[in-house]
Write an enzyme that holds these catalytic residues in place. Structure first.
Site, PDB file in Angstrom:
ATOM      1  N   HIS A 141     -39.645  34.839  57.950  1.00 15.60           N
ATOM      2  CA  HIS A 141     -39.840  33.715  58.874  1.00 15.60           C
ATOM      3  C   HIS A 141     -41.311  33.409  59.157  1.00 15.60           C
ATOM      4  CE1 HIS A 141     -35.627  33.462  59.222  1.00 15.60           C
ATOM      5  NE2 HIS A 141     -35.428  34.377  60.145  1.00 15.60           N
ATOM      6  N   HIS A 168     -33.408  28.503  64.338  1.00 15.88           N
ATOM      7  CA  HIS A 168     -32.780  29.832  64.394  1.00 15.88           C
ATOM      8  C   HIS A 168     -31.970  30.028  65.684  1.00 15.88           C
ATOM      9  CE1 HIS A 168     -32.216  34.069  63.474  1.00 15.88           C
ATOM     10  NE2 HIS A 168     -32.925  33.909  62.351  1.00 15.88           N
ATOM     11  N   GLU A 192     -28.485  28.294  59.634  1.00 12.82           N
ATOM     12  CA  GLU A 192     -29.866  27.867  59.408  1.00 12.82           C
ATOM     13  C   GLU A 192     -29.926  27.058  58.112  1.00 12.82           C
ATOM     14  OE1 GLU A 192     -32.327  31.586  59.700  1.00 12.82           O
ATOM     15  OE2 GLU A 192     -30.356  32.386  60.237  1.00 12.82           O
TER      16      GLU A 192
END
Length: 359
Positions: free
Chosen positions: A120, A193, A324
């Protein structure tokens, strides 16, 4: 007089230090605030820290409202968060194997914040920076923006990023993520998220939720959750959700739970494709998701372990589900995956549309 001059000198130095800090890192001078969008019985709150969605209130079949996203009561809690609750993640969401990739003959090394891989965007990805608010209409939309600098977490080039959350009608929430490289080609893959629990964030696990995923293929991963490069069929496996069924019905067949990228059916283009439908039988709530992205990561919060959240709720394993929408994980190291490279003069656009109902 000497003491007064000394005090003024100290104050002056303090101001200078603050101004220099602002010049070096503009985000330290931005204020962190919370914002709310409301229309009808749909109410969503955000903070400009990480452009996080902190709550979403939805009515059930009887009109009773519940908060259906996991999160924290204070912004400070989000600063110490390792779960990415409700955040916009990037510059590249999901994983980059061995925290490196090659682009136009040059090797780039990104921040290895999950073992020797990047997750991420790195230790301080977009979920851990303070965004600016460009536009805010409480009954309509809010737009956050951020300037990502060349070399941030190892990624090349300066990039302007814009995220808009927008209410449509009284039961839809749209999200538009935009980015433009200014001076160098760079990978871009943004994702939302949010952890969803349609029974209510504090109601226990999501194993009895039913889900339908309109995807016939997945990108398998190794033991570190890095894609192998294959694209395989879900037929006959626990990953098959082409027809709606309970999340918990075959989860015991998997090590830990679901955490995999699905290849969304249909051709990637300008139009949104239906991606997923989630329903919860006790409240009658249903969430439908459309997107323009090639993939969606379905994650059943396998790594949550007694996280204390809103109202002192304790979030345990399987307390929420994430959907996601995204480019494929580790695309920068797999030429057979859709490219995430965006060049100067080009634009990145990621759209999500949620429709909420209760019957």
């Amino acid at each position: 007089m000497v003491n007064k001059q000394l005090s003024l000198h100290v104050v002056g130095l303090t101001v200078l230090v603050v101004l220099l800090s602002c010049f070096v890192n503009y985000s330290v001078c931005k204020q962190i605030k919370t914002y709310r969008l409301t229309r009808g019985k749909l109410s969503v709150t955000f903070t400009n820290y990480g452009a996080v969605m902190t709550s979403l209130l939805l009515p059930d079949r009887h009109g009773k409202q519940d908060d259906v996203v996991l999160g924290f009561d204070t912004v400070d809690a989000y600063k110490n968060d390792t779960t990415y609750f409700g955040a916009i993640v990037g510059r590249v969401a999901n994983r980059i194997g061995s925290a490196k990739f090659e682009l136009n003959g040059q090797l780039y090394k990104t921040d290895p914040n999950e073992g020797h891989n990047t997750l991420h965007g790195g230790t301080k990805g977009f979920s851990d920076v303070i965004w600016s608010v460009e536009n805010y209409v409480p009954t309509s939309h809010i737009t956050f923006n951020y300037h990502s600098f060349d070399g941030e977490e190892g990624f090349p080039g300066n990039v302007t990023v814009k995220v808009t959350y927008m209410l449509i009608g009284e039961n839809k929430l749209a999200l538009k993520m935009e980015a433009k490289p200014l001076n160098k080609p760079t990978p871009i893959n943004l994702a939302l998220h949010t952890y969803w629990n349609l029974h209510g964030h504090n109601s226990g696990d999501i194993l009895s939720h039913k889900i339908q995923l309109l995807a016939r293929k997945i990108t398998p991963v190794d033991e570190e959750l890095i894609p192998t490069g294959e694209i395989t069929s879900i037929e006959g496996t626990p990953y098959d959700f082409l027809e709606p069924r309970e999340i918990g019905s075959r989860i015991h067949e998997l090590p830990g739970g679901y955490d995999i990228n699905y290849v969304i059916d249909g051709k990637v283009g300008k139009h949104l494709r239906k991606t997923a439908v989630v329903s919860e039988k006790v409240t009658g709530r249903k969430m439908e998701l459309w997107s323009n992205q090639p993939g969606v990561q379905f994650y059943t919060s396998n790594m949550l372990k007694n996280v204390v959240g809103k109202g002192n709720a304790v979030y345990k394993k399987y307390a929420g589900l994430c959907l996601e929408t995204q480019g494929f994980p580790d695309s920068v190291n797999h030429k057979n995956f859709p490219s995430q490279i965006v060049n100067p003069g080009e634009s990145y656009l990621h759209v999500m549309l949620f429709r909420f109902t209760a019957h």
